[in-house]
Design a protein around this motif. Sequence first.
Motif, short mmCIF file in Angstrom:
data_model
loop_
_atom_site.label_atom_id
_atom_site.label_comp_id
_atom_site.label_asym_id
_atom_site.label_seq_id
_atom_site.Cartn_x
_atom_site.Cartn_y
_atom_site.Cartn_z
N HIS A 102 -5.34 2.91 -13.04
CA HIS A 102 -5.36 1.89 -12.17
C HIS A 102 -3.80 1.54 -11.64
N GLY A 103 -3.06 1.47 -12.46
CA GLY A 103 -1.48 1.15 -12.17
C GLY A 103 -0.95 2.13 -11.36
N VAL A 104 -1.40 3.27 -11.55
CA VAL A 104 -0.62 4.40 -10.60
C VAL A 104 -1.25 4.16 -9.29
N LEU A 105 -2.73 4.43 -9.42
CA LEU A 105 -3.53 4.17 -8.19
C LEU A 105 -3.06 2.76 -7.00
N VAL A 148 -0.19 0.65 -2.48
CA VAL A 148 0.55 -0.34 -1.88
C VAL A 148 1.58 0.57 -0.95
N VAL A 149 2.04 1.53 -1.43
CA VAL A 149 3.20 2.50 -0.69
C VAL A 149 2.29 2.97 0.59
N MET A 150 1.10 3.49 0.60
CA MET A 150 0.48 4.07 1.36
C MET A 150 0.21 2.80 2.55
N THR A 162 -2.08 -8.26 9.23
CA THR A 162 -3.06 -7.28 8.56
C THR A 162 -2.40 -6.62 7.51
N LEU A 163 -1.26 -6.38 7.38
CA LEU A 163 -0.69 -5.56 6.06
C LEU A 163 -0.94 -6.46 4.98
N LEU A 164 -0.69 -7.78 5.09
CA LEU A 164 -1.05 -8.66 3.77
C LEU A 164 -2.51 -8.77 3.49
N ILE A 165 -3.57 -8.54 4.64
CA ILE A 165 -4.80 -8.70 4.13
C ILE A 165 -5.09 -7.15 3.51
N VAL A 166 -4.63 -6.30 3.84
CA VAL A 166 -4.75 -5.01 3.22
C VAL A 166 -4.34 -4.95 1.88
N LEU A 167 -3.12 -5.71 1.64
CA LEU A 167 -2.62 -5.59 0.42
C LEU A 167 -3.30 -6.52 -0.66
N ALA A 168 -3.82 -7.56 -0.12
CA ALA A 168 -4.74 -8.64 -0.85
C ALA A 168 -6.03 -7.93 -1.22
N CYS A 169 -6.26 -6.93 -0.39
CA CYS A 169 -7.78 -6.46 -0.91
C CYS A 169 -7.69 -5.38 -2.06
N SER A 170 -6.43 -5.04 -2.39
CA SER A 170 -6.29 -4.30 -3.66
C SER A 170 -6.44 -5.32 -4.94
N ILE A 171 -6.30 -6.53 -4.86
CA ILE A 171 -6.57 -7.21 -6.00
C ILE A 171 -8.10 -8.20 -6.04
N ILE A 172 -8.65 -7.85 -4.99
CA ILE A 172 -9.92 -8.61 -5.15
C ILE A 172 -11.10 -7.58 -5.20
N PRO A 173 -12.01 -7.88 -6.31
CA PRO A 173 -13.14 -6.87 -6.49
C PRO A 173 -13.83 -6.52 -5.07
N MET A 212 -3.75 12.43 6.60
CA MET A 212 -3.03 11.44 6.20
C MET A 212 -3.87 10.21 5.80
N ILE A 213 -4.67 9.70 6.73
CA ILE A 213 -5.73 8.53 6.56
C ILE A 213 -6.54 8.81 5.69
N LYS A 214 -7.09 10.11 5.60
CA LYS A 214 -8.32 10.58 4.64
C LYS A 214 -7.52 10.32 3.31
N ALA A 215 -6.12 10.78 3.21
CA ALA A 215 -6.07 10.54 1.70
C ALA A 215 -5.87 8.99 1.33
N PHE A 216 -5.43 8.11 2.40
CA PHE A 216 -5.40 6.68 2.05
C PHE A 216 -6.81 6.13 1.70
N GLN A 217 -7.83 6.59 2.61
CA GLN A 217 -9.13 6.29 2.11
C GLN A 217 -9.66 6.77 0.79
N ILE A 218 -9.28 7.80 0.37
CA ILE A 218 -9.69 8.18 -0.94
C ILE A 218 -8.94 7.62 -1.99
N ILE A 219 -7.57 7.23 -1.80
CA ILE A 219 -6.90 6.17 -2.65
C ILE A 219 -7.45 4.91 -2.86
N SER A 220 -7.85 4.42 -1.61
CA SER A 220 -8.45 3.16 -1.63
C SER A 220 -9.62 2.96 -2.48
N ILE A 221 -10.57 3.80 -2.36
CA ILE A 221 -11.92 3.90 -3.08
C ILE A 221 -11.68 4.17 -4.35
#
Length: 93
Positions: free
Chosen positions: A43-46, A51-53, A67-78, A1-10
């Motif tokens: 991008h919207g779907v990803l 966020v859910v993952m 840590t959760l806030l940092i991870v979520l903030a990373c999704s809006i920072i190039p 499951m972590i591998k799926a999150f890594q793929i989604i994040s990339i």
Amino acid sequence: MIKAFQIISILEGISLLLILFVTMPLKYIFEMGMPNQIIGMAHGVLFLVYVVMAIVFKTELNWNFKTLLIVLACSIIPFGTFWMDKKYLAGKA
């Protein structure tokens, strides 16, 4: 499951970069809006899946709220999701 999150994040990071540096210039400089609509929808779907993952993995990886806030903030920072993958997910898969 972590591998799926890594793929989604990339993929989410790549889609953000495509929007910022490819489709937005095409839209506003060359008046080509279709690429922005297609990549924007992907991008919207990803983003939503990311966020859910992240919320699901908060408990699985014992992240605190900060840590959760940092991870979520990373999704809006190039390039943020690439850094997040290395910092919080590398070696866990």
